[in-house]
Design a protein around this motif. Structure first.
Motif, PDB file in Angstrom:
ATOM      1  N   THR A 112       0.813  -1.210   0.000  1.00 35.15           N
ATOM      2  CA  THR A 112       0.000   0.000   0.000  1.00 35.15           C
ATOM      3  C   THR A 112       0.852   1.268   0.000  1.00 35.15           C
ATOM      4  O   THR A 112       1.852   1.358   0.710  1.00 35.15           O
ATOM      5  CB  THR A 112      -0.969   0.015   1.206  1.00 35.15           C
ATOM      6  OG1 THR A 112      -1.678   1.259   1.244  1.00 35.15           O
ATOM      7  CG2 THR A 112      -0.246  -0.140   2.542  1.00 35.15           C
ATOM      8  N   LEU A 116       2.821   7.169   5.621  1.00 29.47           N
ATOM      9  CA  LEU A 116       3.056   6.055   6.534  1.00 29.47           C
ATOM     10  C   LEU A 116       2.151   6.075   7.757  1.00 29.47           C
ATOM     11  O   LEU A 116       1.526   5.064   8.093  1.00 29.47           O
ATOM     12  CB  LEU A 116       4.535   6.048   6.953  1.00 29.47           C
ATOM     13  CG  LEU A 116       4.973   4.852   7.790  1.00 29.47           C
ATOM     14  CD1 LEU A 116       4.719   3.541   7.056  1.00 29.47           C
ATOM     15  CD2 LEU A 116       6.458   4.969   8.147  1.00 29.47           C
ATOM     16  N   GLN A 119      -1.429   5.131   6.822  1.00 28.03           N
ATOM     17  CA  GLN A 119      -1.605   3.718   6.456  1.00 28.03           C
ATOM     18  C   GLN A 119      -1.481   2.825   7.690  1.00 28.03           C
ATOM     19  O   GLN A 119      -2.218   1.857   7.844  1.00 28.03           O
ATOM     20  CB  GLN A 119      -0.600   3.304   5.372  1.00 28.03           C
ATOM     21  CG  GLN A 119      -0.702   4.087   4.072  1.00 28.03           C
ATOM     22  CD  GLN A 119      -2.130   4.217   3.541  1.00 28.03           C
ATOM     23  OE1 GLN A 119      -2.815   5.197   3.806  1.00 28.03           O
ATOM     24  NE2 GLN A 119      -2.600   3.220   2.814  1.00 28.03           N
ATOM     25  N   LYS A 120      -0.557   3.189   8.581  1.00 27.36           N
ATOM     26  CA  LYS A 120      -0.404   2.425   9.831  1.00 27.36           C
ATOM     27  C   LYS A 120      -1.685   2.464  10.638  1.00 27.36           C
ATOM     28  O   LYS A 120      -2.133   1.463  11.196  1.00 27.36           O
ATOM     29  CB  LYS A 120       0.730   3.025  10.683  1.00 27.36           C
ATOM     30  CG  LYS A 120       2.090   2.499  10.351  1.00 27.36           C
ATOM     31  CD  LYS A 120       3.095   3.023  11.372  1.00 27.36           C
ATOM     32  CE  LYS A 120       4.477   2.472  11.078  1.00 27.36           C
ATOM     33  NZ  LYS A 120       5.508   3.169  11.865  1.00 27.36           N
ATOM     34  N   MET A 137       4.270  -1.107   3.556  1.00 26.99           N
ATOM     35  CA  MET A 137       3.810   0.268   3.380  1.00 26.99           C
ATOM     36  C   MET A 137       4.946   0.984   2.673  1.00 26.99           C
ATOM     37  O   MET A 137       6.010   1.218   3.252  1.00 26.99           O
ATOM     38  CB  MET A 137       3.491   0.879   4.746  1.00 26.99           C
ATOM     39  CG  MET A 137       2.357   0.130   5.435  1.00 26.99           C
ATOM     40  SD  MET A 137       1.898   0.818   7.022  1.00 26.99           S
ATOM     41  CE  MET A 137       1.780  -0.691   7.971  1.00 26.99           C
ATOM     42  N   TRP A 146       6.922   4.468  -3.815  1.00 20.16           N
ATOM     43  CA  TRP A 146       5.486   4.266  -3.990  1.00 20.16           C
ATOM     44  C   TRP A 146       5.279   3.638  -5.369  1.00 20.16           C
ATOM     45  O   TRP A 146       6.082   3.852  -6.287  1.00 20.16           O
ATOM     46  CB  TRP A 146       4.736   5.615  -3.935  1.00 20.16           C
ATOM     47  CG  TRP A 146       4.631   6.259  -2.588  1.00 20.16           C
ATOM     48  CD1 TRP A 146       5.499   6.150  -1.545  1.00 20.16           C
ATOM     49  CD2 TRP A 146       3.589   7.152  -2.137  1.00 20.16           C
ATOM     50  NE1 TRP A 146       5.071   6.909  -0.477  1.00 20.16           N
ATOM     51  CE2 TRP A 146       3.908   7.528  -0.815  1.00 20.16           C
ATOM     52  CE3 TRP A 146       2.430   7.667  -2.722  1.00 20.16           C
ATOM     53  CZ2 TRP A 146       3.098   8.394  -0.063  1.00 20.16           C
ATOM     54  CZ3 TRP A 146       1.631   8.531  -1.981  1.00 20.16           C
ATOM     55  CH2 TRP A 146       1.954   8.882  -0.667  1.00 20.16           C
TER      56      TRP A 146
END
Ligand SMILES: [Mg+2]
Length: 227
Positions: A112, A116, A119-120, A137, A146
């Motif tokens: 993904t 960070l 997303q975490k 991530m 990315w």
């Protein structure tokens, strides 16, 4: 033989729209507490309207519209947004698919993009860490990694100890999710859902190998590929 199924997160396993709503609620609560001129509901509605008109620089425009620039800095709001604990859930039908794949002994992963911290928080809030063998991530590697960078896929192949030809990657975004198949023989699958933005600008014109409308269809794809 397919050995690993790798998923994108945003708009593949969860709804990005739901995440945005959740973030706007967190920001609205923060602003109404700090400035005390408008209710959280008023601010939330304002954010939604601004976002519907144009999704860019929504917080800057809200601050300008409501004359909050002396009280609130946009950086604070971005921080509240990204670090809030989101109220989100997996798309309907996703969990049974994940569980069935696990039962069938496939290795499971997520690759993904996205900031960070955000997303975490999504992974934490969904409580799905234990369902996956590996979650990459890409922002932890650096913005240049990315997608469409293929480096996270190299990493995934190593971590799961599977060859590229044994991996399926399921994603939604033509601008970055399918390019990897031009470099490595990963089978790419595009998930298309009704009501979701369906972009058709493919990065480097590399298209998905298969497309599906529901995650459940992944089992048909696996059978086809394994034939
Ligand atoms: Mg996505």
């Amino acid at each position: 033989m397919i050995k690993a199924i790798i998923f994108d997160l945003d708009d593949t396993l969860i709804s990005e729209k739901d995440y945005v709503v959740s973030g706007f609620i967190a920001v609205s609560n923060y602003v109404s507490n700090k400035v005390k001129k408008h209710t959280s509901k008023e601010i939330f509605e304002r954010l939604q309207n601004l976002h519907n008109t144009n999704p860019n620089k929504v917080f800057n425009r809200m601050i300008d519209d409501l004359n909050f620039s002396s009280e609130i800095d946009v950086k604070e709001l971005i921080d509240v947004y990204r670090s809030h604990k989101p109220v989100i859930s997996l798309f309907e039908g996703a969990l049974p698919v994940i569980n069935k794949l696990k039962e069938q002994k496939y290795k499971l992963g997520i690759i993904t993009d996205g900031y960070l911290i955000a997303q975490k928080k999504k992974i934490e809030s969904l409580n799905i860490n234990n369902l996956f063998d590996e979650i990459i991530m890409t922002d932890a590697l650096g913005k240049e990694y990315w997608k469409p960078s293929v480096i996270p896929f190299e990493l995934m192949s190593k971590k799961l100890n599977v060859d590229y030809s044994e991996m399926i990657y399921i994603g939604d975004n033509p601008r970055k999710d399918f390019y990897v198949s031009a470099v490595y023989p990963i089978i790419t699958v595009r998930i298309k859902r009704d009501g979701y933005y369906q972009d058709s600008n493919y990065f480097q014109d590399v298209k998905e190998k298969f497309s599906i409308n529901k995650l459940e269809e992944i089992f048909n794809i696996i059978s086809k590929v394994n034939l």
